[in-house]
Design an enzyme around this catalytic site. Sequence first.
Site, short mmCIF file in Angstrom:
data_model
loop_
_atom_site.label_atom_id
_atom_site.label_comp_id
_atom_site.label_asym_id
_atom_site.label_seq_id
_atom_site.Cartn_x
_atom_site.Cartn_y
_atom_site.Cartn_z
N SER A 21 0.84 -1.21 0.00
CA SER A 21 0.00 0.00 0.00
C SER A 21 0.87 1.25 0.00
O SER A 21 0.61 2.21 -0.74
CB SER A 21 -0.92 0.03 1.23
OG SER A 21 -1.77 -1.08 1.25
N PHE A 26 -2.37 10.50 -0.76
CA PHE A 26 -3.41 10.85 -1.74
C PHE A 26 -4.71 11.03 -0.99
O PHE A 26 -5.24 10.06 -0.42
CB PHE A 26 -3.49 9.69 -2.74
CG PHE A 26 -4.58 9.78 -3.78
CD1 PHE A 26 -4.34 10.38 -5.00
CD2 PHE A 26 -5.82 9.19 -3.57
CE1 PHE A 26 -5.32 10.42 -5.99
CE2 PHE A 26 -6.81 9.22 -4.55
CZ PHE A 26 -6.55 9.83 -5.76
N GLY A 36 -17.17 8.34 0.85
CA GLY A 36 -16.21 7.28 0.53
C GLY A 36 -16.42 6.78 -0.88
O GLY A 36 -15.74 7.19 -1.82
N SER A 37 -17.44 5.92 -1.05
CA SER A 37 -17.73 5.39 -2.39
C SER A 37 -18.20 6.49 -3.35
O SER A 37 -18.15 6.31 -4.56
CB SER A 37 -18.80 4.30 -2.30
OG SER A 37 -18.33 3.24 -1.51
N ARG A 71 -5.33 0.66 -8.84
CA ARG A 71 -6.11 -0.59 -8.85
C ARG A 71 -5.44 -1.65 -9.70
O ARG A 71 -5.50 -2.84 -9.39
CB ARG A 71 -7.52 -0.32 -9.40
CG ARG A 71 -8.37 0.49 -8.46
CD ARG A 71 -9.61 1.04 -9.16
NE ARG A 71 -10.42 1.78 -8.21
CZ ARG A 71 -11.47 2.52 -8.55
NH1 ARG A 71 -11.85 2.60 -9.82
NH2 ARG A 71 -12.16 3.15 -7.63
N GLU A 112 -9.84 1.71 -2.62
CA GLU A 112 -9.74 1.80 -4.10
C GLU A 112 -10.98 1.25 -4.77
O GLU A 112 -10.90 0.57 -5.79
CB GLU A 112 -8.51 1.02 -4.59
CG GLU A 112 -7.22 1.48 -3.97
CD GLU A 112 -6.58 2.58 -4.76
OE1 GLU A 112 -7.07 2.89 -5.85
OE2 GLU A 112 -5.61 3.14 -4.26
N ASP A 149 -18.26 -4.29 -4.00
CA ASP A 149 -19.58 -4.08 -4.63
C ASP A 149 -19.55 -2.92 -5.62
O ASP A 149 -20.26 -2.95 -6.63
CB ASP A 149 -20.65 -3.83 -3.55
CG ASP A 149 -21.06 -5.13 -2.87
OD1 ASP A 149 -20.68 -6.21 -3.38
OD2 ASP A 149 -21.74 -5.07 -1.84
P1 FAD Z 1 -18.96 3.57 2.13
O1 FAD Z 1 -18.82 4.28 0.83
O2 FAD Z 1 -19.73 4.22 3.20
O3 FAD Z 1 -19.55 2.12 1.84
C1 FAD Z 1 -20.04 1.27 2.88
C2 FAD Z 1 -20.71 0.06 2.23
O4 FAD Z 1 -21.78 0.51 1.40
C3 FAD Z 1 -19.75 -0.70 1.30
O5 FAD Z 1 -20.00 -2.08 1.40
C4 FAD Z 1 -20.13 -0.22 -0.09
O6 FAD Z 1 -19.84 -1.18 -1.10
C5 FAD Z 1 -21.63 0.00 0.08
N1 FAD Z 1 -22.12 0.99 -0.89
C6 FAD Z 1 -21.83 2.32 -0.97
N2 FAD Z 1 -22.45 2.87 -2.01
C7 FAD Z 1 -23.17 1.87 -2.61
C8 FAD Z 1 -24.02 1.79 -3.74
N3 FAD Z 1 -24.26 2.86 -4.52
N4 FAD Z 1 -24.57 0.61 -4.05
C9 FAD Z 1 -24.30 -0.49 -3.30
N5 FAD Z 1 -23.51 -0.50 -2.23
C10 FAD Z 1 -22.95 0.67 -1.89
N6 FAD Z 1 -8.87 6.80 0.63
C11 FAD Z 1 -8.08 7.75 0.05
O7 FAD Z 1 -8.56 8.72 -0.54
N7 FAD Z 1 -6.71 7.65 0.12
C12 FAD Z 1 -6.10 6.62 0.76
O8 FAD Z 1 -4.86 6.57 0.80
C13 FAD Z 1 -6.90 5.62 1.39
N8 FAD Z 1 -6.32 4.62 2.12
C14 FAD Z 1 -7.12 3.75 2.85
C15 FAD Z 1 -6.52 2.84 3.73
C16 FAD Z 1 -7.31 1.99 4.48
C17 FAD Z 1 -6.66 1.07 5.47
C18 FAD Z 1 -8.71 2.00 4.33
C19 FAD Z 1 -9.57 1.05 5.11
C20 FAD Z 1 -9.30 2.90 3.48
C21 FAD Z 1 -8.52 3.80 2.73
N9 FAD Z 1 -9.10 4.78 1.91
C22 FAD Z 1 -8.32 5.75 1.29
C23 FAD Z 1 -10.55 4.93 1.87
C24 FAD Z 1 -11.27 3.94 0.98
O9 FAD Z 1 -11.02 4.21 -0.36
C25 FAD Z 1 -12.76 3.99 1.34
O10 FAD Z 1 -12.88 3.37 2.61
C26 FAD Z 1 -13.64 3.29 0.32
O11 FAD Z 1 -13.71 4.06 -0.85
C27 FAD Z 1 -15.04 3.04 0.85
O12 FAD Z 1 -15.57 4.18 1.42
P2 FAD Z 1 -16.26 4.11 2.88
O13 FAD Z 1 -15.33 3.41 3.79
O14 FAD Z 1 -16.69 5.49 3.21
O15 FAD Z 1 -17.50 3.17 2.70
#
Ligand code: FAD
Length: 390
Positions: free
Chosen positions: A96, A134, A142-143, A249, A369, A373
């Site tokens: 990572s 980044f 997040g997503s 990715r 990344e 889902d």
């Molecule tokens: P959410 O977006 O809240 O999602 C929660 C659940 O809901 C997931 O199962 C998801 O699949 C589901 N979901 C969300 N939207 C939908 C939809 N439309 N339809 C169906 N299901 C859905 N980010 C950075 O920018 N830079 C980094 O360097 C970085 N490093 C990371 C390191 C670690 C250890 C971790 C754990 C995360 C890191 N991330 C980083 C963040 C990571 O990219 C996000 O955690 C990820 O994009 C998911 O966002 P969230 O955790 O807010 O989950």
Amino acid sequence: QDAFEGVDFYGIDDLLSDEHILIRQSIRAFVKKEISPYIEGWSQNAHFPSELIPKFGEVGALGPQIPPEFGGGGLDYISYGLIMQEIERGDSGMRSTVSVQGSLVMYPIYTLGSDEQRKKYLPKLASGEWLGCFGLTEPDHGSNPGGMKTHFKDKGDHYLLNGAKMWISNAPQADIAVVWAKDENDRIHGLIVERGMEGFTTPETHNKWSLRASCTGELVFDNVQVPKENLLPGKSGLSAPLMCLDAARYGISWGAIGAAMDCYESAKRYALERIQFDKSIASFQLVQKKLAEMLTEITKAQLLVWRLGTLKNEGKATSAQISLAKRNNVSMALDIAREARQIHGAMGITGEYPIMRHMMNLESVITYEGTHDIHLLILGNEITGIPAFK
Ligand code: FAD
């Protein structure tokens, strides 16, 4: 004793050049010397080995795809993938750190940056003198990063940046951050924020059970004055950070195979040595089924990334193709880690074997990344033309 023993059931090595094999060997030897003997302790103690960063630079793991004039290796994408695979065989957290530096910091500066930005930052990032991070994800986005709240205002001779990012790999130790923020017209841009700028802090996220040897934190911007020359001029809009995510990715789809191979090899060894009912457990059909399925899935994943790498070398790999590989290979690696854990019995939960560490690490890799889902929905959109995100 550094001879490479890889999982290569389909003679995939025949598809590689001598240079690819040499690069893989050198990274494999590096991981064996610098990571494997220590990684269990670092993970147990949640220690980020910052002393490794210049060593990653020396071995050519930081921005291998960046041209040599900016300190990179000028290597092709198969080489890049093999480097990620070998590092993640050691640990997903180490991969990572390297992925973020190469694909999410150096790549945007190289592709979207000005000549001055490339000259100022890339050589120091390639050598590991500087560490980058980044910042895209926010506490409430997040997503759906397009909903981000972090924003900046044009103040004439500088930009004034406010907001916060969360879950940012490398953040607590980073010298610079590539930060995605909205301008006054709600358009997303990349800005390079440097440690030491007033109002910029990077609190660490503690108590993770996953990627424990990688440091993760927040980026907090409280009226940070960012010089105008720190804006990445090459591209704006959500597609700019998404383009960087594609690059990272791609590396993850290779990296996950490394973690899977480490679990498979450990399970195979353990199964052959462990005696129950007066026989090695490898002699039982149910254990053989697990091993046979692991080998099958690793082989399929290897062929997938090899082809994806050739498409990438030709500039033809699409985002959806990269999503398919990231989703399949990380899920495959996590399934193998879980099956390998079973084969190791109680020993599988200890730090004597790498299994539980890989398993816990991969729980982050399957989420960051783009979650498992979300990649499925990207593929659904590709197939049907109907985005099912909202
Ligand atoms: P959410 O977006 O809240 O999602 C929660 C659940 O809901 C997931 O199962 C998801 O699949 C589901 N979901 C969300 N939207 C939908 C939809 N439309 N339809 C169906 N299901 C859905 N980010 C950075 O920018 N830079 C980094 O360097 C970085 N490093 C990371 C390191 C670690 C250890 C971790 C754990 C995360 C890191 N991330 C980083 C963040 C990571 O990219 C996000 O955690 C990820 O994009 C998911 O966002 P969230 O955790 O807010 O989950």
